[in-house]
Design a protein around this motif. Structure first.
Motif, PDB file in Angstrom:
ATOM      1  N   THR A 167       0.782  -1.174   0.078  1.00 45.79           N
ATOM      2  CA  THR A 167       0.164  -0.135   0.100  1.00 45.79           C
ATOM      3  C   THR A 167       0.880   1.084   0.007  1.00 45.79           C
ATOM      4  OG1 THR A 167      -1.594  -1.099   1.276  1.00 45.79           O
ATOM      5  CG2 THR A 167      -1.804   1.094   1.370  1.00 45.79           C
ATOM      6  N   MET A 168       1.966   1.166   0.961  1.00 46.52           N
ATOM      7  CA  MET A 168       2.909   2.289   0.919  1.00 46.52           C
ATOM      8  C   MET A 168       3.551   2.599  -0.365  1.00 46.52           C
ATOM      9  SD  MET A 168       2.768   3.973   3.884  1.00 46.52           S
ATOM     10  CE  MET A 168       1.515   3.420   5.097  1.00 46.52           C
ATOM     11  N   MET A 169       3.878   1.629  -1.098  1.00 44.26           N
ATOM     12  CA  MET A 169       4.470   1.824  -2.132  1.00 44.26           C
ATOM     13  C   MET A 169       3.649   2.218  -3.373  1.00 44.26           C
ATOM     14  SD  MET A 169       6.755  -1.029  -4.644  1.00 44.26           S
ATOM     15  CE  MET A 169       5.150  -1.267  -5.498  1.00 44.26           C
ATOM     16  N   VAL A 170       2.575   1.597  -3.542  1.00 41.36           N
ATOM     17  CA  VAL A 170       1.415   2.144  -4.309  1.00 41.36           C
ATOM     18  C   VAL A 170       1.200   3.385  -4.172  1.00 41.36           C
ATOM     19  CG1 VAL A 170      -0.816   1.678  -5.169  1.00 41.36           C
ATOM     20  CG2 VAL A 170       0.821  -0.326  -5.199  1.00 41.36           C
ATOM     21  N   SER A 171       1.177   4.055  -3.081  1.00 43.38           N
ATOM     22  CA  SER A 171       0.505   5.291  -2.751  1.00 43.38           C
ATOM     23  C   SER A 171       1.535   6.201  -3.260  1.00 43.38           C
ATOM     24  CB  SER A 171       0.177   5.539  -1.232  1.00 43.38           C
ATOM     25  OG  SER A 171       1.256   5.711  -0.474  1.00 43.38           O
ATOM     26  N   ALA A 172       2.736   5.856  -3.401  1.00 40.05           N
ATOM     27  CA  ALA A 172       4.022   6.721  -3.636  1.00 40.05           C
ATOM     28  C   ALA A 172       4.253   6.806  -5.210  1.00 40.05           C
ATOM     29  CB  ALA A 172       5.098   6.565  -2.678  1.00 40.05           C
ATOM     30  N   ILE A 173       3.344   5.971  -6.096  1.00 46.34           N
ATOM     31  CA  ILE A 173       3.878   5.954  -7.432  1.00 46.34           C
ATOM     32  C   ILE A 173       3.298   7.047  -8.227  1.00 46.34           C
ATOM     33  CG2 ILE A 173       4.419   3.506  -7.651  1.00 46.34           C
ATOM     34  CD1 ILE A 173       1.669   2.910  -8.288  1.00 46.34           C
ATOM     35  N   GLY A 174       2.336   7.744  -7.503  1.00 43.53           N
ATOM     36  CA  GLY A 174       1.652   8.988  -8.437  1.00 43.53           C
ATOM     37  C   GLY A 174       1.445  10.093  -7.414  1.00 43.53           C
ATOM     38  N   LYS A 175       1.252  11.207  -8.376  1.00 45.34           N
ATOM     39  CA  LYS A 175       0.774  12.410  -7.566  1.00 45.34           C
ATOM     40  C   LYS A 175      -0.660  12.723  -7.204  1.00 45.34           C
ATOM     41  CE  LYS A 175       4.887  14.699  -6.875  1.00 45.34           C
ATOM     42  NZ  LYS A 175       5.534  15.722  -6.748  1.00 45.34           N
ATOM     43  N   SER A 176      -1.443  12.259  -8.262  1.00 49.71           N
ATOM     44  CA  SER A 176      -2.807  12.346  -8.352  1.00 49.71           C
ATOM     45  C   SER A 176      -3.451  11.055  -7.839  1.00 49.71           C
ATOM     46  CB  SER A 176      -3.410  12.879  -9.638  1.00 49.71           C
ATOM     47  OG  SER A 176      -3.497  11.742 -10.585  1.00 49.71           O
ATOM     48  N   GLU A 177      -4.887  11.297  -7.378  1.00 44.45           N
ATOM     49  CA  GLU A 177      -5.533  10.003  -6.842  1.00 44.45           C
ATOM     50  C   GLU A 177      -5.657   8.929  -8.113  1.00 44.45           C
ATOM     51  OE1 GLU A 177      -9.470  10.825  -4.971  1.00 44.45           O
ATOM     52  OE2 GLU A 177      -8.399  12.855  -4.531  1.00 44.45           O
ATOM     53  N   GLU A 178      -6.043  10.075  -9.211  1.00 43.62           N
ATOM     54  CA  GLU A 178      -6.342   8.941 -10.693  1.00 43.62           C
ATOM     55  C   GLU A 178      -5.220   8.135 -11.072  1.00 43.62           C
ATOM     56  OE1 GLU A 178      -6.907  12.366 -10.343  1.00 43.62           O
ATOM     57  OE2 GLU A 178      -9.071  12.143 -10.275  1.00 43.62           O
ATOM     58  N   ALA A 179      -3.908   8.925 -10.914  1.00 39.77           N
ATOM     59  CA  ALA A 179      -2.700   8.100 -11.229  1.00 39.77           C
ATOM     60  C   ALA A 179      -2.618   6.775 -10.244  1.00 39.77           C
ATOM     61  CB  ALA A 179      -1.568   9.149 -11.155  1.00 39.77           C
ATOM     62  N   VAL A 180      -2.631   7.207  -9.115  1.00 43.35           N
ATOM     63  CA  VAL A 180      -2.267   6.075  -8.057  1.00 43.35           C
ATOM     64  C   VAL A 180      -3.453   4.852  -8.248  1.00 43.35           C
ATOM     65  CG1 VAL A 180      -2.382   5.521  -5.678  1.00 43.35           C
ATOM     66  CG2 VAL A 180      -1.172   7.389  -6.574  1.00 43.35           C
ATOM     67  N   ALA A 181      -4.716   5.444  -8.515  1.00 42.76           N
ATOM     68  CA  ALA A 181      -5.872   4.465  -8.622  1.00 42.76           C
ATOM     69  C   ALA A 181      -5.510   3.671  -9.870  1.00 42.76           C
ATOM     70  CB  ALA A 181      -6.952   4.953  -8.464  1.00 42.76           C
ATOM     71  N   GLY A 182      -5.322   4.190 -11.061  1.00 39.26           N
ATOM     72  CA  GLY A 182      -4.916   3.455 -12.268  1.00 39.26           C
ATOM     73  C   GLY A 182      -3.746   2.587 -12.133  1.00 39.26           C
ATOM     74  N   ALA A 183      -2.518   3.122 -11.791  1.00 36.54           N
ATOM     75  CA  ALA A 183      -1.350   2.786 -11.607  1.00 36.54           C
ATOM     76  C   ALA A 183      -1.386   1.435 -10.687  1.00 36.54           C
ATOM     77  CB  ALA A 183      -0.284   3.453 -11.477  1.00 36.54           C
ATOM     78  N   GLY A 184      -1.909   1.831  -9.586  1.00 31.23           N
ATOM     79  CA  GLY A 184      -2.085   0.743  -8.432  1.00 31.23           C
ATOM     80  C   GLY A 184      -2.759  -0.502  -8.672  1.00 31.23           C
ATOM     81  N   TRP A 185      -3.966  -0.270  -9.253  1.00 25.40           N
ATOM     82  CA  TRP A 185      -4.625  -1.465  -9.761  1.00 25.40           C
ATOM     83  C   TRP A 185      -4.023  -2.038 -10.770  1.00 25.40           C
ATOM     84  CZ3 TRP A 185      -7.736  -4.388  -7.347  1.00 25.40           C
ATOM     85  CH2 TRP A 185      -8.801  -4.006  -6.368  1.00 25.40           C
ATOM     86  N   GLY A 186      -3.173  -1.474 -11.576  1.00 25.84           N
ATOM     87  CA  GLY A 186      -2.409  -2.243 -12.738  1.00 25.84           C
ATOM     88  C   GLY A 186      -1.509  -2.779 -12.153  1.00 25.84           C
ATOM     89  N   ILE A 187      -0.560  -2.472 -11.282  1.00 26.74           N
ATOM     90  CA  ILE A 187       0.527  -3.434 -10.582  1.00 26.74           C
ATOM     91  C   ILE A 187      -0.346  -4.617  -9.952  1.00 26.74           C
ATOM     92  CG2 ILE A 187       2.107  -3.333  -8.829  1.00 26.74           C
ATOM     93  CD1 ILE A 187       2.850  -0.349  -9.288  1.00 26.74           C
ATOM     94  N   LEU A 188      -1.459  -4.054  -9.209  1.00 31.16           N
ATOM     95  CA  LEU A 188      -1.918  -5.242  -8.292  1.00 31.16           C
ATOM     96  C   LEU A 188      -2.360  -6.377  -9.311  1.00 31.16           C
ATOM     97  CD1 LEU A 188      -3.548  -3.070  -5.671  1.00 31.16           C
ATOM     98  CD2 LEU A 188      -1.737  -4.695  -5.384  1.00 31.16           C
ATOM     99  N   LEU A 189      -3.122  -6.003 -10.256  1.00 34.04           N
ATOM    100  CA  LEU A 189      -3.584  -6.842 -11.249  1.00 34.04           C
ATOM    101  C   LEU A 189      -2.391  -7.864 -11.715  1.00 34.04           C
ATOM    102  CD1 LEU A 189      -6.711  -5.204 -12.942  1.00 34.04           C
ATOM    103  CD2 LEU A 189      -6.631  -6.962 -11.345  1.00 34.04           C
ATOM    104  N   VAL A 190      -1.476  -7.289 -12.096  1.00 31.88           N
ATOM    105  CA  VAL A 190      -0.371  -7.892 -12.775  1.00 31.88           C
ATOM    106  C   VAL A 190       0.191  -8.931 -11.645  1.00 31.88           C
ATOM    107  CG1 VAL A 190       2.092  -7.855 -13.371  1.00 31.88           C
ATOM    108  CG2 VAL A 190       0.504  -6.498 -14.394  1.00 31.88           C
ATOM    109  N   MET A 191       0.175  -8.499 -10.628  1.00 30.88           N
ATOM    110  CA  MET A 191       0.657  -9.455  -9.368  1.00 30.88           C
ATOM    111  C   MET A 191      -0.371 -10.582  -9.126  1.00 30.88           C
ATOM    112  SD  MET A 191       1.861  -6.974  -6.346  1.00 30.88           S
ATOM    113  CE  MET A 191       3.396  -6.040  -6.571  1.00 30.88           C
ATOM    114  N   ALA A 192      -1.495 -10.126  -9.455  1.00 28.18           N
ATOM    115  CA  ALA A 192      -2.603 -11.085  -9.094  1.00 28.18           C
ATOM    116  C   ALA A 192      -2.414 -12.195 -10.453  1.00 28.18           C
ATOM    117  CB  ALA A 192      -3.894 -10.675  -9.086  1.00 28.18           C
ATOM    118  N   MET A 193      -2.326 -11.731 -11.579  1.00 28.99           N
ATOM    119  CA  MET A 193      -2.342 -12.522 -12.761  1.00 28.99           C
ATOM    120  C   MET A 193      -1.166 -13.453 -12.724  1.00 28.99           C
ATOM    121  SD  MET A 193      -3.558 -10.817 -16.044  1.00 28.99           S
ATOM    122  CE  MET A 193      -2.428  -9.715 -16.357  1.00 28.99           C
TER     123      MET A 193
END
Ligand code: ADP
Ligand code: MG
Lengths: 425, 296
Positions: free
Chosen positions: A328-354
């Motif tokens: 969570t801490m890492m994902v929250s730091a990858i972007g500056k805006s909510e949209e960026a973090v939501a997008g990139a965050g789910w992206g990373i998590l989905l890849v991990m899940a996949m």
């Protein structure tokens, strides 16, 4: 410590009041757990087919159509065979499983019959995939039925008609059956309400129109440590989906707080940065742990998931939660805006899940992807939790996934905190 | 109470604050007046230690480090971007921030009740903040800054996006705080607010303080002349008044000292049917200092 609890309490309150996040944190994982087979909509090009023998004892038009339907699934590679040679091949590991379509299959379509008309025999070393195979069978049957029924009320009908003492529910006592029935009925309500609601991107997926499939899974040789039902396979991955939901929600919450004025007020208050971080971590951990316990409790009470080793399960769940606090801490730091973090965050998590087997069990992946899965915390989380549910891990077996989870967690946490503090001044 | 010495802050080459110095005495209401982007928020952030100045120094209560707990306990801040949790109630927001300042139990309850009462939100305390109007949110933002009774209060544009009624309530609150002897730093781009509330005002543009003094002195020094316009009932032909232009019964005159001019007009025994005095104000001060209007 008092201030850390105050900070954490605030975040938990915010989570509970956020209806759309609650969907991702609770409902979505539950959907995964319940309709894993159909939620997975098949056919990734890179998938290696699971080699399966089919024994058609019914020899009807319907069973033939069903077999060709199965054959069309890329995840399966089908060979018609007689029972004895199929059994030998599965036993020696040359085939993953055998599927028997019993006499009478054509009359009911295999659905909702009192006695299972489909039998699956599976190589015990591939026990994880039993549930998945079951899902694929359901999917084939679903695809066959899909043209006939497409109204949402079918779900209700199907769920209502579902005879719970058939194969998929084998081993539940009568009280559990009753609970499962009422639970499924409220699920039906939920799906009907979804028809109107259309939630986010998942709205168009066929997952909202599940078909239940009566399947009897037997092991070719008897093995104690194997999942007794597909739920024992799907609930651990559901827990991981829940943790991912919490991680994404909290990561977005952290960015939102930083961008709004509240973080400024927090920094001006007499609390240290460490306390602020600890508060976030505590809230995130508490939410994750609670979701995990809730999903597992539901699985146990309603769907007959056994917990063979509660101690191991507790250790695993704590480790998985800690790992996702770090993420969570890492994902929250990858972007500056909510949209960026939501997008990139789910992206990373989905890849991990996949790559970690959260969507598609590892067995169906090509070798290089399997190697890659070692980097996914989702894989280790599922493995660890399964260790307490049906794998019956010993404490010597559990330490590897636990250490890896804690390692990934610590690494991500430090990375996240370093990145965050860089933008602070 | 607060001293800023030659503060300077640059953001990627843009100088947001340049050589800003001032001293604020206890009990004073100190205004930072300037258009959007002038650097007011940046100054506030440096005062409270959220931003580190590139050059210069801030002293609060004799301490050079605003991050010290005892300094933090003495500062209340109502940021320009609302510092509230939308999904919590007004009461929960106040309780949360109160806890962080070490308040608890009855003392916390009392302080919350006081703060709510102070900004007139007592009957909305159970409302979810996200459902509040802009004005109510601003008032709560102020209440949250007051929860721990700080002797120094920083208000960054406390009336932005506020309805007239809330604006009036905020003014009243600030005047009450002033009477209590609380030191206030008040930023705004509305000259009426600075004029009404502030003891001294620093006029800021493009990161620099252009002038700093009491409102009256600023107007006297930089406001330019006042304009008196009027109409008299009857007038003898060829009547003249020094400095004025007459057009029939109507006249206009510009003056540095409008009060004295009015007194003289009154003593002249003229019978006015209409009289309008447009005094110099901080707007004209800004105009004269920069050649631009504050509202740009
Ligand atoms: N974090 C930042 N990064 C880059 N530029 C900034 C930042 N904060 C403020 N600025 C710039 O500094 C200038 C002053 O901003 P600010 O202090 O917010 O002005 P004011 O509060 O008077 O409207 C503006 O030009 C603004 O764009
Ligand atoms: Mg500002």
């Amino acid at each position: 410590m008092g201030k850390v609890i105050t900070l954490a309490g605030k975040d938990l309150r915010l989570l509970v009041r956020d209806k759309s996040s609650l969907f991702w944190v609770i409902m979505f994982p539950l959907l995964i757990a319940l309709f894993f087979g159909t939620i997975f909509s098949g056919s990734g090009g890179q998938m290696s087919g699971m080699k399966v023998a089919v024994i058609d004892e019914d020899q009807s038009e319907f069973s033939q159509a069903y077999i060709s339907q199965l054959d069309s699934l890329e995840a399966l590679s089908i060979t018609p065979m007689v029972y004895d040679s199929a059994f030998q091949k599965v036993r020696t590991g040359r085939l993953a499983a055998l599927i028997v379509l019993k006499k009478g299959f054509g009359q009911t379509g295999g659905l909702f019959s009192d006695t299972p008309l489909v039998e699956v025999g599976i190589d015990p070393s591939r026990r994880t995939e039993a549930g998945y195979l079951q899902g694929l069978l359901a999917q084939a049957s679903f695809m066959q039925l899909h043209g006939k029924y497409s109204s949402p009320s079918l779900i209700r009908e199907q769920l209502d008609k579902l005879t719970l003492d058939s194969g998929a529910w084998k081993g539940l006592d009568s009280r559990q059956l009753a609970r499962a029935r009422s639970f499924l009925s409220s699920m039906a309500d939920f799906f009907e309400s979804l028809e109107e609601l259309s939630i986010d991107s998942t709205a168009d997926e066929p997952s909202k129109r599940p078909a239940m499939f009566a399947v009897k899974v037997t092991s070719v040789t008897n093995d104690v440590a194997r999942p007794r039902s597909s739920f024992e396979v799907t609930f651990p991955s559901a827990v991981l989906w829940g943790l991912m939901g919490v991680a994404a929600t909290f990561a977005v919450g952290i960015v939102k707080e930083r961008n709004g004025g509240t973080y400024l007020r927090l920094r001006l208050a007499p609390v240290t940065r460490t306390q602020i971080l600890a508060g976030k971590g505590l809230a995130c951990f508490t939410a994750s742990f609670f979701i995990g316990v809730m999903l597992l409790a539901l699985g146990t009470v309603v769907f007959g998931v056994r917990i063979v080793n509660p101690g191991i399960l507790a250790v695993s769940l704590v480790a998985a939660c800690l790992c996702f606090v770090g993420l969570t801490m890492m994902v929250s730091a990858i972007g500056k805006s909510e949209e960026a973090v939501a997008g990139a965050g789910w992206g990373i998590l989905l890849v991990m899940a996949m790559i970690g087997g959260g969507m598609l069990p590892l067995m169906f992946m090509p070798g290089w992807l399997k190697t890659l899965s070692h980097f996914s915390p989702v894989k280790w989380g599922i493995l660890a939790i399964e260790g307490g549910i049906w794998r019956d891990f010993t404490y010597t077996e559990i330490w590897l996934p636990v250490v890896i989870l804690l390692g990934i967690g610590t690494l991500c946490f430090s990375a996240g905190v370093t990145l965050l503090s860089r933008t602070d001044r | 109470m607060v001293t800023a010495e030659k503060l300077r802050k640059q953001f990627n080459g843009l100088v947001a604050v340049d050589e800003v110095s001032f001293h604020i005495s206890p009990g004073e209401v100190f205004g930072l007046l300037g258009p959007n982007g002038a650097g007011k928020t940046t100054i506030i952030n440096m005062l409270v230690g959220v931003l580190r100045p590139d050059e210069g120094e801030v002293t609060i209560d004799g301490s050079h480090d605003p991050a010290q707990t005892q300094v933090r306990n003495r500062i209340g801040n109502a940021p320009q971007s609302l510092a509230l949790y939308d999904r919590l109630t007004a009461y929960e927001n106040l309780a949360f921030f109160g806890h962080l300042y070490g308040l608890s139990g009855n003392r916390l309850k009392e302080q919350i009740a006081r703060a709510l009462d102070f900004v007139g939100l007592t009957d909305r305390q159970k409302g979810i903040v996200g459902t509040f109007s802009g004005g109510m949110q601003r008032r709560l933002n102020l209440a949250c800054a007051l929860i721990h009774d700080p002797p120094l209060l920083l208000l960054d544009e406390p009336t932005v996006g506020v309805d007239p009624q809330s604006r009036y309530m905020i003014f009243e609150s600030i005047e009450k705080l002033k009477k209590r002897g609380i030191t206030i730093v008040y930023t705004t781009h509305y000259m009426e607010e600075a004029q009404r509330l502030c003891d001294r005002v620093a006029i800021i543009d493009r990161g620099k303080i252009l002038a700093l003094d009491t409102v009256d002195t600023l107007i006297e020094d930089f406001g330019g002349r006042a304009i008196i316009e009027g109409e008299v009932a009857e007038i003898s032909v060829n009547f003249t008044w020094p400095g004025s232009t007459f057009e029939g019964n109507r006249f206009t005159l510009e003056t540095q000292k409008p009060m004295e001019e009015l007194a003289r007009l009154a003593n002249a025994g003229l019978n006015f049917t209409r009289l309008k005095v447009e005094g110099a104000n901080l707007e004209s001060v800004f105009l004269n200092l920069t050649g631009r209007s504050l509202r740009d």
